[in-house]
Write an enzyme that holds these catalytic residues in place. Structure first.
Site, mmCIF file in Angstrom:
data_model
loop_
_atom_site.group_PDB
_atom_site.id
_atom_site.type_symbol
_atom_site.label_atom_id
_atom_site.label_comp_id
_atom_site.label_asym_id
_atom_site.label_seq_id
_atom_site.Cartn_x
_atom_site.Cartn_y
_atom_site.Cartn_z
ATOM 1 N N ASP A 1 4.517 -3.628 6.953
ATOM 2 C CA ASP A 1 3.231 -3.652 7.656
ATOM 3 C C ASP A 1 3.220 -4.560 8.881
ATOM 4 O O ASP A 1 2.154 -4.927 9.365
ATOM 5 C CB ASP A 1 2.109 -4.072 6.696
ATOM 6 C CG ASP A 1 2.358 -5.434 6.065
ATOM 7 O OD1 ASP A 1 3.376 -6.072 6.386
ATOM 8 O OD2 ASP A 1 1.509 -5.869 5.247
ATOM 9 N N SER B 1 -7.027 -8.799 -3.726
ATOM 10 C CA SER B 1 -7.391 -7.878 -2.651
ATOM 11 C C SER B 1 -6.393 -6.740 -2.484
ATOM 12 O O SER B 1 -6.694 -5.749 -1.816
ATOM 13 C CB SER B 1 -7.533 -8.636 -1.327
ATOM 14 O OG SER B 1 -6.298 -9.239 -0.962
ATOM 15 N N ASN B 2 -5.217 -6.860 -3.100
ATOM 16 C CA ASN B 2 -4.215 -5.790 -3.020
ATOM 17 C C ASN B 2 -4.584 -4.601 -3.909
ATOM 18 O O ASN B 2 -4.159 -3.465 -3.652
ATOM 19 C CB ASN B 2 -2.839 -6.284 -3.468
ATOM 20 C CG ASN B 2 -2.278 -7.406 -2.632
ATOM 21 O OD1 ASN B 2 -1.514 -8.222 -3.141
ATOM 22 N ND2 ASN B 2 -2.639 -7.482 -1.359
ATOM 23 N N LEU B 3 -5.326 -4.844 -4.980
ATOM 24 C CA LEU B 3 -5.480 -3.859 -6.045
ATOM 25 C C LEU B 3 -6.252 -2.624 -5.621
ATOM 26 O O LEU B 3 -6.172 -1.583 -6.287
ATOM 27 C CB LEU B 3 -6.155 -4.507 -7.260
ATOM 28 C CG LEU B 3 -5.434 -5.753 -7.810
ATOM 29 C CD1 LEU B 3 -6.180 -6.287 -9.020
ATOM 30 C CD2 LEU B 3 -3.984 -5.446 -8.159
ATOM 31 N N GLN B 4 -6.994 -2.695 -4.513
ATOM 32 C CA GLN B 4 -7.765 -1.556 -4.028
ATOM 33 C C GLN B 4 -6.878 -0.404 -3.579
ATOM 34 O O GLN B 4 -7.287 0.749 -3.555
ATOM 35 C CB GLN B 4 -8.676 -2.040 -2.884
ATOM 36 C CG GLN B 4 -9.232 -0.980 -1.975
ATOM 37 C CD GLN B 4 -8.453 -0.884 -0.654
ATOM 38 O OE1 GLN B 4 -7.485 -1.627 -0.441
ATOM 39 N NE2 GLN B 4 -8.891 0.019 0.200
ATOM 40 N N GLY C 1 0.793 -1.216 0.000
ATOM 41 C CA GLY C 1 0.000 0.000 0.000
ATOM 42 C C GLY C 1 0.825 1.266 0.000
ATOM 43 O O GLY C 1 0.505 2.235 -0.708
ATOM 44 N N LYS D 1 5.676 -9.438 -6.368
ATOM 45 C CA LYS D 1 5.499 -7.984 -6.335
ATOM 46 C C LYS D 1 6.744 -7.249 -6.824
ATOM 47 O O LYS D 1 6.629 -6.183 -7.446
ATOM 48 C CB LYS D 1 5.133 -7.539 -4.921
ATOM 49 C CG LYS D 1 3.715 -7.896 -4.514
ATOM 50 C CD LYS D 1 3.363 -7.326 -3.144
ATOM 51 C CE LYS D 1 1.925 -7.663 -2.767
ATOM 52 N NZ LYS D 1 1.550 -7.131 -1.435
ATOM 53 N N CYS E 1 -4.048 -4.395 8.526
ATOM 54 C CA CYS E 1 -4.948 -3.846 7.506
ATOM 55 C C CYS E 1 -5.883 -4.924 6.980
ATOM 56 O O CYS E 1 -7.022 -4.637 6.607
ATOM 57 C CB CYS E 1 -4.127 -3.248 6.370
ATOM 58 S SG CYS E 1 -3.243 -1.731 6.805
ATOM 59 N N ASP F 1 10.583 -7.398 -1.131
ATOM 60 C CA ASP F 1 9.250 -7.939 -0.829
ATOM 61 C C ASP F 1 9.256 -9.407 -1.244
ATOM 62 O O ASP F 1 9.708 -9.732 -2.349
ATOM 63 C CB ASP F 1 8.161 -7.173 -1.597
ATOM 64 C CG ASP F 1 6.776 -7.360 -0.985
ATOM 65 O OD1 ASP F 1 6.382 -8.532 -0.792
ATOM 66 O OD2 ASP F 1 6.097 -6.354 -0.732
ATOM 67 N N CYS G 1 33.049 6.663 2.317
ATOM 68 C CA CYS G 1 31.934 6.485 1.381
ATOM 69 C C CYS G 1 31.466 7.875 0.992
ATOM 70 O O CYS G 1 32.279 8.805 0.935
ATOM 71 C CB CYS G 1 30.826 5.638 2.004
ATOM 72 S SG CYS G 1 30.070 6.380 3.478
#
Length: 353
Positions: free
Chosen positions: A137, A76-79, A48, A93, A194, A69, A314
């Site tokens: 999450d 259900s992730n697409l919302q 999200g 992902k 969530c 990931d 660095c």
């Protein structure tokens, strides 16, 4: 804060056209855009928060974006996970994310870390990045990211969402960290996920946009970052509140490490200077006569450095501190790192090869 990243090569005509609206901003300008293109940013989670963050990082011209990931895209992730589409259901992902970034700008390099962060894997995964955006999450991953980045000396931007609420802050090993905000994790099951409580997709976008704005500010040195401040968003009331955050004096900070300043190194040349940056960073400018041993190589074999005395460096000092910790663990006592890194070397008038 000092900019996290040194400017990369001069912009091409095509880049000036693509980033023309950034070039109009005095706080960013051409130098800031060159910093963005030279930067390396890791995003923890392509869900999200990671979805809009990855798109806006790529659009801003962050040259190298890592995404970690271990999950696959579900319907259900697409919302809320706008990086992915219906045809991506079932795909990793990180692969869907890389394709989405390539459609936006094929010149951006995407590094895919298709794995779960663990105590063993996290130091390897975060090595070599200038900044981390934590959109994870779970409390377990957030505390892991905190502890690994404190040890590595790397700053990070944190965001979290649930239902209609969001939180954002910037953490730094030298200042407040996630453990100052939440010293201990809540009891298991006391805070719903969530998947249990729900989340409004637009809240993810609002919080992620703040996270990316903070990332751009940190990389370019523009404005005042959210260090020592936590933004709390209530979408139902449409309010943003700011809470102050200070380091907990009871928290043990990172250990003191032996350093040398750029002025001291210029006044007393002699040590072997080891550059632990990535090859593309070194190609844009290096300390003359320095030896190139990338951070990943140092971490894999801390005993493989040239005989001392040795000065590690660095870009700003965070990765060289990580390398130094690994080298000191082998028992060597003749190794230090350059305070402020290559940026401090240039600021002190050091020659650049």
């Amino acid at each position: 804060m000092r900019p996290l990243v040194e400017p990369g090569p001069e912009l091409t005509d095509a880049q000036r056209e693509r980033y023309s609206r950034h070039l109009l901003l005095p706080e960013v300008g051409e130098t800031g855009q060159r910093r963005l293109l030279a930067s390396r940013v890791l995003v923890v989670g392509a869900g999200g928060l990671g979805s809009p963050a990855l798109l806006y990082l790529a659009a801003a011209g962050v040259g190298t974006i890592g995404v970690v990931d271990d999950d696959v895209v579900e319907t259900s992730n697409l919302q809320r996970q706008v990086l992915h589409g219906s045809t991506d259901v079932g795909r990793a992902k990180v692969d869907s994310a890389a394709d989405a970034v390539a459609r936006l700008d094929p010149a951006i390099t995407v590094v895919r870390h298709h794995e779960r962060l663990t105590r063993d894997s996290a130091p390897r995964v975060v090595a070599g990045y200038d900044l981390v955006l934590d959109g994870s999450d779970t409390f377990e991953t957030r505390y892991l990211v905190n502890d690994v980045l404190v040890a590595a000396g790397t700053p990070w931007v944190w965001g979290a969402v649930l239902r209609f609420d969001g939180h954002v802050s910037v953490f730094d090993p030298a200042g407040p960290t996630y453990r100052d905000l939440f010293p201990t994790a809540p009891p298991p099951g006391s805070v719903p996920s969530c998947g249990e409580a729900g989340v409004l997709g637009g809240v993810c976008a609002a919080v992620a946009s703040v996270m990316v704005t903070e990332a751009v500010k940190l990389i370019t040195g523009a404005g005042r970052p959210l260090l020592g401040r936590v933004l709390v968003h209530d979408a139902l009331a449409m309010t943003w509140r700011e809470l102050p955050l200070r380091p907990d004096p009871r928290r043990t900070g990172p250990e003191d490490l032996p350093t040398v300043t750029a002025a001291e190194l210029l006044a007393a040349p002699g040590p072997v200077v080891v550059d632990v940056r990535e090859p593309d960073e070194r190609a844009a400018g290096a300390v003359p006569g320095s030896v190139h041993v990338p951070l990943a190589q140092v971490l894999a074999d801390p005993s493989g450095l040239p005989p001392g005395p040795v000065v590690l460096h660095c870009a700003r000092g965070s990765r060289s501190a990580q390398a130094l910790r690994a080298v000191l663990s082998t028992g060597r006592t003749d190794v230090v790192h350059l305070e402020g890194g290559f940026a401090a070397w240039r600021a002190a008038g050091g020659p650049v090869g």
